[in-house]
Design a protein around this motif. Structure first.
Motif, short mmCIF file in Angstrom:
data_model
loop_
_atom_site.label_atom_id
_atom_site.label_comp_id
_atom_site.label_asym_id
_atom_site.label_seq_id
_atom_site.Cartn_x
_atom_site.Cartn_y
_atom_site.Cartn_z
N SER A 184 0.85 -1.18 0.00
CA SER A 184 0.00 0.00 0.00
C SER A 184 0.88 1.23 0.00
O SER A 184 1.81 1.33 0.80
N SER B 134 -6.95 7.32 -4.92
CA SER B 134 -8.20 7.58 -4.22
C SER B 134 -9.18 6.44 -4.44
O SER B 134 -9.23 5.85 -5.51
N ALA B 135 -9.96 6.13 -3.38
CA ALA B 135 -11.00 5.13 -3.51
C ALA B 135 -12.22 5.70 -4.23
O ALA B 135 -13.06 4.96 -4.70
N ASP C 207 -13.93 7.07 -7.29
CA ASP C 207 -13.66 6.91 -8.71
C ASP C 207 -13.81 8.25 -9.43
O ASP C 207 -14.90 8.81 -9.48
N GLY D 86 -8.43 6.53 1.33
CA GLY D 86 -9.05 6.59 0.01
C GLY D 86 -10.00 7.76 -0.15
O GLY D 86 -10.60 7.92 -1.21
#
Length: 257
Positions: free
Chosen positions: A34, A42-43, A45, A81
C-alpha cells in the motif's frame, strides 16, 4: 550417537524451516504494498468527471483538469481513500461566478425531469468561509445551452443543510428546502440529489441516524433542458479574510447513477 534415520529427520527439519523462511521472504517482497500516505490514489472513482480548480488557466479563468485527477493542494487523497477538496476564498473563479471552487463536473449530461438520475455522497466539512460559512457541496447544473445556469444547489451553511431549486433560468427566484440542522464540522453525513424522471426530484440528507427528505418539482423552464451533476467544494465567501480563508471538505464516497 545419532543413527542414519535420525540424521535424515534433522536434515528434513532444517530444510523445512529454511524453506518456510524463504517462502515468507518471497511473499513479503512480491506482495503489493500500500502506498504511504495514500500515494496520490483515491477510492473515489474520478472516471467520468472533470475538475475545476481555484487557479487561473490559460484564458485567465479557473483552470479545468480533464479527466479529473488528484491535484495537490486543491484535491488530495487520504490514506483511507477519501478525497479532500480545498478552495480558498481568494482563488480564481469561472467566467460566470464570483466564488472560487474545487469541484468535480460530471461528463454525463441528462435531460431534466425526463431522465432518472441520482447523485449520492458521503462527506464531512472541516472548514467554512469566515463570513458566509456557506459551501455548495452538490449541484444539478445547466449544461450545453444553459451551461452558465446553476439549477439545484445543496448548501452546507453553518451546520444547516438545505437545497435551493432555481425557478427561472434568469433572475434569483428560487425555492428552499431545509433538510438538516446542527451538523457539526468534521462529522460525517450523507446526501442524495435525484431527478426521478417523472417531473419531480428527491432531495435527502442523513446525519447521526436521522434522515430528512424533500420532494421538489422540476420547474417549467428547466424541463427537458440538458443538465449535469457537480459535487465538491464550491465555497461561497463574500470576501477573503486571509490566504487560509475558504472551504475544506472531505468526501468518502461519490456515486452517480
Amino acid at each position: 550417537m545419532t543413527t542414519a534415520s535420525q540424521r535424515v529427520l534433522i536434515i528434513a527439519a532444517v530444510v523445512l524451516v529454511l524453506g518456510g523462511g524463504l517462502v515468507w521472504l518471497l511473499t513479503s517482497v512480491l506482495r503489493p504494498q500500500s502506498p504511504a500516505g495514500g500515494g496520490g490514489t483515491s477510492a473515489v472513482d474520478l472516471q467520468g468527471w472533470k475538475l475545476t480548480l481555484p487557479v487561473e488557466g490559460d484564458k485567465g479563468n479557473a483552470e479545468e483538469v480533464e479527466p479529473a485527477a488528484v491535484t495537490d493542494p486543491w484535491l488530495t487523497a487520504g490514506p483511507d481513500g477519501s478525497l479532500t477538496f480545498w478552495a480558498p476564498a481568494a482563488g480564481a473563479t469561472t467566467k460566470n461566478s464570483k466564488s472560487p471552487r474545487t469541484e468535480l463536473i460530471s461528463l454525463t449530461d441528462f435531460s431534466a425531469g425526463t431522465d432518472q438520475r441520482s447523485l449520492t455522497a458521503s462527506l464531512s466539512v472541516a472548514q467554512v468561509p469566515s463570513d458566509s460559512k456557506d459551501i455548495i457541496i452538490g449541484q444539478i447544473h445547466g449544461s450545453d445551452d444553459i451551461k452558465s445556469v446553476p439549477y439545484v444547489m445543496l448548501h452546507y451553511r453553518n451546520g444547516d443543510i438545505e437545497a435551493e431549486v432555481k425557478q427561472k433560468q434568469k433572475g434569483d427566484e428560487k425555492q428552499t428546502f431545509p433538510l438538516l440542522s446542527g451538523v457539526p464540522l468534521n462529522e460525517r453525513f450523507d446526501f442524495t440529489i435525484s431527478d426521478d424522471g417523472n417531473g419531480s426530484m428527491t432531495l435527502s440528507a442523513t446525519h447521526a441516524g436521522t434522515t430528512q427528505q424533500a420532494t421538489a418539482q422540476v420547474p417549467e423552464e428547466f424541463r427537458g433542458e440538458t443538465v449535469r451533476f457537480q459535487v465538491g467544494d464550491y465555497q461561497q465567501a463574500e470576501s477573503a479574510q486571509g490566504d487560509d480563508d475558504g472551504g475544506r471538505v472531505t468526501f468518502y464516497a461519490i456515486n452517480e447513477r
